[in-house]
Each structure stands twice: as C-alpha cells, then as structure tokens.
Design an enzyme around this catalytic site. Structure first.
Site, PDB file in Angstrom:
ATOM      1  N   ASP A 114     -10.532  -2.717  10.691  1.00 14.76           N
ATOM      2  CA  ASP A 114      -9.419  -1.972  10.063  1.00 14.76           C
ATOM      3  C   ASP A 114      -8.912  -0.829  10.938  1.00 14.76           C
ATOM      4  O   ASP A 114      -8.397   0.167  10.437  1.00 14.76           O
ATOM      5  CB  ASP A 114      -9.840  -1.411   8.701  1.00 14.76           C
ATOM      6  CG  ASP A 114     -10.415  -2.481   7.787  1.00 14.76           C
ATOM      7  OD1 ASP A 114      -9.740  -3.492   7.565  1.00 14.76           O
ATOM      8  OD2 ASP A 114     -11.555  -2.299   7.303  1.00 14.76           O
ATOM      9  N   HIS A 142      -4.688  -7.758   8.784  1.00 11.55           N
ATOM     10  CA  HIS A 142      -3.870  -6.844   9.569  1.00 11.55           C
ATOM     11  C   HIS A 142      -2.562  -6.595   8.830  1.00 11.55           C
ATOM     12  O   HIS A 142      -1.938  -7.530   8.327  1.00 11.55           O
ATOM     13  CB  HIS A 142      -3.556  -7.437  10.950  1.00 11.55           C
ATOM     14  CG  HIS A 142      -4.771  -7.665  11.785  1.00 11.55           C
ATOM     15  ND1 HIS A 142      -4.807  -8.558  12.833  1.00 11.55           N
ATOM     16  CD2 HIS A 142      -6.010  -7.136  11.718  1.00 11.55           C
ATOM     17  CE1 HIS A 142      -6.011  -8.554  13.372  1.00 11.55           C
ATOM     18  NE2 HIS A 142      -6.755  -7.702  12.717  1.00 11.55           N
TER      19      HIS A 142
END
Length: 540
Positions: A114, A142
């Site tokens: 992340d 994403h």
C-alpha cells in the site's frame, strides 16, 4: 547528492590532499556544527541541515555552494575533469537530462504494501510500451486518481490507463478469472478501452472459487493466530501450484484436458476439507463459456516479453504487495504466498537479470501495514487526537482490496535498509509526504535495539521482533501546504530536511516525492537522481 555521501564521493575520487580540502570546505561552509540544533551523522560528523544563519535557504542551494567550492579546490589540484563527471549526476545540472538506456525498469513496494506503487507506475507508464505484473493475485490493490476519478486495480497493471501500452500478466501471477473479467468490464464502463491490449501468460495458474473458500476455512481455524489473509484464494492457489496439481490458463484451450484436471483437483480438495461444497458441473459450464474469451488474451508471455526487449521496446514491471510480505524475506508467517521482491521479475516473467535496468523502491513517508504481524514503529490509531489517528485519517489508510483499516507508524529505517539490501534499489519514490504536514515533530525509526544491543539486520524470529526496541530520531515538522509543490525547492525547508535525512540514512537517492493524492501531485527530481544512470554498475 546529499551531504555525507557528497563528502564520501568527493573524498574517494580525489587524491589525499584534495580529500583534506573537501573536508575543510564542508566544515567551513557549515560553520560550527555544534551550533546546529538538529541531528548530525555520527560517523562523518556532517550536519544534516542548513547551519545557523542560512536556514531560510534551500538545502539544495547549500549543496550547490559546497560543490562550487569543492570544484575550485579540484581545479587547483588538477582533478576537476575526472571528478565532475561523477558528481554531475546528483546536481541540478543532471536533473531532467534524458538517458534513454535499454532495459526493464521495475517498481517495487519496499514496506508492507500500500505504498503507492500504482501512482508511480501510472506516471511512468506513459513512456513505456509494455507494462507487466509478475507475482501475486487479486490480493493486491492499487488506486489511481485521475481528474478526481478513482480507478482501482487488483490484477491488471495500472499501466492500462496508457492507451498505447500493452499490459502483460506474467506466469508468476495467479488469476481468479471472474474477478479479472469484471475488472476489464469496469474499466470499459469507465471509458478505458483495453481491447487487444491485455495478454495473459499461458503458464499463469488459476485461482478457483473453491480456493477462496479454502482460504477462509484455514484462516478461521487459526483463531487468534490468524495471518490476516485477504481470503482471495491466493495461498491455496499457490499451494496447488507447488503440489503440482494446479491448473494453468493455457489448459483452458484444451477443454477435455481442463475438465479432467478440474475434476481431480476438486475431488482432492473436498477430501482434504470435509464439508467443502463445490458445484463442479456449474463451474465447468462457466469455464466452458469463457474459454474462448480468455483464449483470445492468452499467449506465451515469455516469448512476447523477450521479443519486445530485443526490439528495443521499453518495459515496466509493476510490483504487487511488498518486500516485507515476501514469503522468504518478509515477517513470516505473516506474509503473502509469493515473492514480491526483485527475484519475482525473473521467475514471474521469464527474463534474464542482465535485462534489468532501474529498480525503483516505493515507500511512504511513514509506514502502514494491513493484517497481523510485527510492526516495530506502530502507533495507536484509535486514540482521538493522536498522531496515529492523524496518519490514518489524513492518509486515508483503508485497504484498497479489503477495506480494512491499516495500521500506521513512523518510517522504519532498519526495515527500509533491509529492503534496499535485498532489492538493490537505484532510486526511491517517497509517497504521501503531505500526510506529515501539520505535525509539530516527525520521528524516524533510526535503529533497532534488542536486549541492550544494536541489531544490524531484520530478525527472522518473531519472538525477537516482538522484543525489539526502536531508537527514534526527531526532526522538526512543517505546517505549510505542499500539494502544489512541483520542484524540490518548493517544499518547506523542514520538509526538504526530512527528505534529505531519509535519503542520507538509506544511502539511496530519492527521485520522486508524493505531495498529494492526485495523479500530478508529485515532484520528479529528474534522472540524475537514479543510480541506474551511472556508468557501469547500477548499484555503486
């Protein structure tokens, strides 16, 4: 490039007399470093920010003053021509100069995932012909924001937003076909035409619905010792692959063979997991219905990628997950089931290491983690008004794939050094610097200590990790809005110092700096801040 490295490089490239001169110049330029109210490098005694009286100026401006004086000494000693070629790579003269070298560039996550890899891939992919995924599955997530519109990717490379790029899903990826086709349909509804621009490896393994069921069953049985899996079936699919009874994408093109393998695989799973129910006939009917559509995207991506390289096409690899979730190098067993580090590029795409060029590590200006497992610099997020709450709320720290609240903490330098050691980053992408705006002080986890002794690497033992004491370094924060910054000098001085301090501690240049959530909210310091553009080796 940055102060201590500048001193080391200048001293190494010059004869002894020049080396002494370099040290004198830096000492004179900074004045009495004891008067500087910030941290100094313990080994070199080099100040890590501007000295008193010059703190209103740019940090890079200070470095420019030092370089000018160093070059004057070098010229007097007859070494200027030799040294200048080495130094220019890390000054503003080098920034923006295009060094169009052939090779495969790689964007990797350097923490626990992340970090914002997709945003960099989206930006870079505009100049690439091929964008590829090489490991993991739909457990990756994403998010790209384009003109206020969010695009969420799980299996497709973010480079699909570049209408000129071909996207490759390599043999190292495990694919849940219903999710994959849904992702394509969602893109089409959003106005992104992906037709003919997506290729799937015939050697990539399939994640079936029953793999996801098994993932949940295993996680539930672990109770309080759960791993924190996304329950997307990734681990069980890789288990089938390693057990040599998995089914690959290419098998769909011989459906009689696929059906035989599928019946054998489902039978073995129902024996292994009593109570597991699989609609075998319904599943076979589904895969028969989509076989032709998937077949149109299926190819030998090993041949395709290597042919593209030989034709001089530019290739970009989008890493999924991150190094600290690597099945071998991560905080095992709280890891994913693949190798989301540099080795996966070779094994998950089928290319030679000689073809790798730039290796770009992505790291947040702080640190986050989803799920269970060690997190040495973690802060309490649930306390109202706390720094942890600030990082979580301002940083919008909820998982793209699961929606779970991410754990948050300070930037962890020992962890980042470990990740750098494994991957050999040639430059770094420092994301979400803007999230630190408004904090009076910012801490950096500089070192680990265990039972009174400094630990020089990441411990493999979870018990040792749980006993780690983090040694912090505190630097001044800033309150100015940085979302409009597009050059390093646009940042507040304290933000500049933070970036340079992180750069100094890691020994790798920071090329990209994220200043906000939007697509263009990023500073690119130029190719002069990428070690892959050095002559000869890319790793110094």
């Amino acid at each position: 490039m940055f102060q201590a490295s500048f001193l080391k490089r200048a001293s190494r490239l010059a004869p002894p007399a020049a080396a002494v001169g370099v040290a004198v110049v830096i000492a004179n330029t900074w004045g009495n470093v004891e008067d500087v109210n910030v941290t100094r490098d313990r080994k070199t005694n080099v100040a890590l920010c501007d000295p008193p009286g010059k703190q209103d100026g740019s940090v890079l401006g200070m470095l420019g003053d030092i370089q000018t004086k160093v070059e004057s000494i070098q010229q007097s000693l007859g070494v200027a021509e030799h040294t200048k070629s080495k130094m220019d790579r890390y000054t503003n003269d080098a920034v923006g100069k295009k060094k169009d070298k052939p090779g495969i560039d790689v964007v990797l996550g350097s923490q626990w995932g992340d970090e914002g890899k997709g945003k960099l891939v989206d930006m870079l992919s505009q100049d690439y012909d091929v964008c590829a995924r090489v490991a993991g599955g739909s457990n990756a997530g994403h998010t790209i924001v384009v003109e206020g519109k969010k695009y969420k990717f799980h299996l497709l490379p973010s480079g699909i937003l570049n209408e000129k790029a071909t996207c490759v899903v390599g043999n190292g990826v495990v694919i849940h076909i219903p999710s994959y086709l849904q992702e394509i349909e969602d893109l089409t509804k959003s106005g992104i035409d992906a037709e003919g621009r997506i290729l799937i490896s015939d050697r990539a393994h399939i994640v079936f619905d029953f793999h996801q069921q098994v993932d949940g069953l295993i996680e539930n049985k672990l109770g309080r010792n759960k791993i924190g899996t996304t329950k997307k079936g990734i681990g069980p699919a890789y288990a089938s692959k390693i057990s040599r009874n998995g089914i690959r994408i290419g098998d769909l093109q011989n459906f009689d063979f696929f059906e035989m393998r599928f019946r054998e695989l489902t039978a073995s799973h129902m024996r292994a997991f009593p109570g597991l129910e699989i609609d075998v006939e319904g599943q076979l009917a589904y895969y028969r219905s989509i076989a032709a559509r998937v077949g149109a995207m299926t190819t030998d991506t090993i041949e395709y990628t290597n042919d593209a390289y030989d034709m001089g096409k530019k290739i970009l690899i989008e890493g999924a997950n991150a190094t600290m979730l690597d099945i071998d190098f991560g905080t095992y067993p709280y890891v994913t089931s693949s190798n989301p580090s540099i080795g996966s590029v070779l094994t998950g795409l089928g290319v030679s290491p000689k073809k790798i060029h730039g290796i770009y590590g992505t790291t947040k200006a702080y640190c986050t983690r989803v799920g269970e497992g060690p997190f040495p610099t973690e802060l309490e997020r649930e306390v109202p008004g706390s720094i942890g709450e600030h990082l979580g709320v301002v940083g919008a720290e909820w998982g793209t794939t699961t929606g779970r609240s991410r754990r948050v903490g300070w930037l962890d330098i020992p962890q980042m050094k470990y990740s750098t050691l494994i991957n050999g980053f040639t430059s770094l992408n420092l994301t979400k610097l803007d999230v630190l705006t408004g904090l009076a002080e910012v801490k950096i986890g500089r070192a680990y200590k265990h039972k009174g002794k400094i630990v020089n690497t990441m411990p493999s033992c979870l018990k040792t990790m749980s006993e780690i004491e983090v040694i912090y370094e505190t630097v001044p924060g800033w309150s100015e809005d940085i979302s409009k910054a597009r050059n390093f000098e646009d940042l507040p001085v304290n933000a500049q110092r933070y970036v340079l301090r992180v750069q100094e501690l890691l020994g790798v240049p920071i090329r990209w700096i994220g200043c906000g959530p939007n697509r263009l909210d990023m500073i690119d310091r130029g190719e002069g801040w990428d070690l892959s553009n050095e002559d000869g080796s890319s790793t110094e």
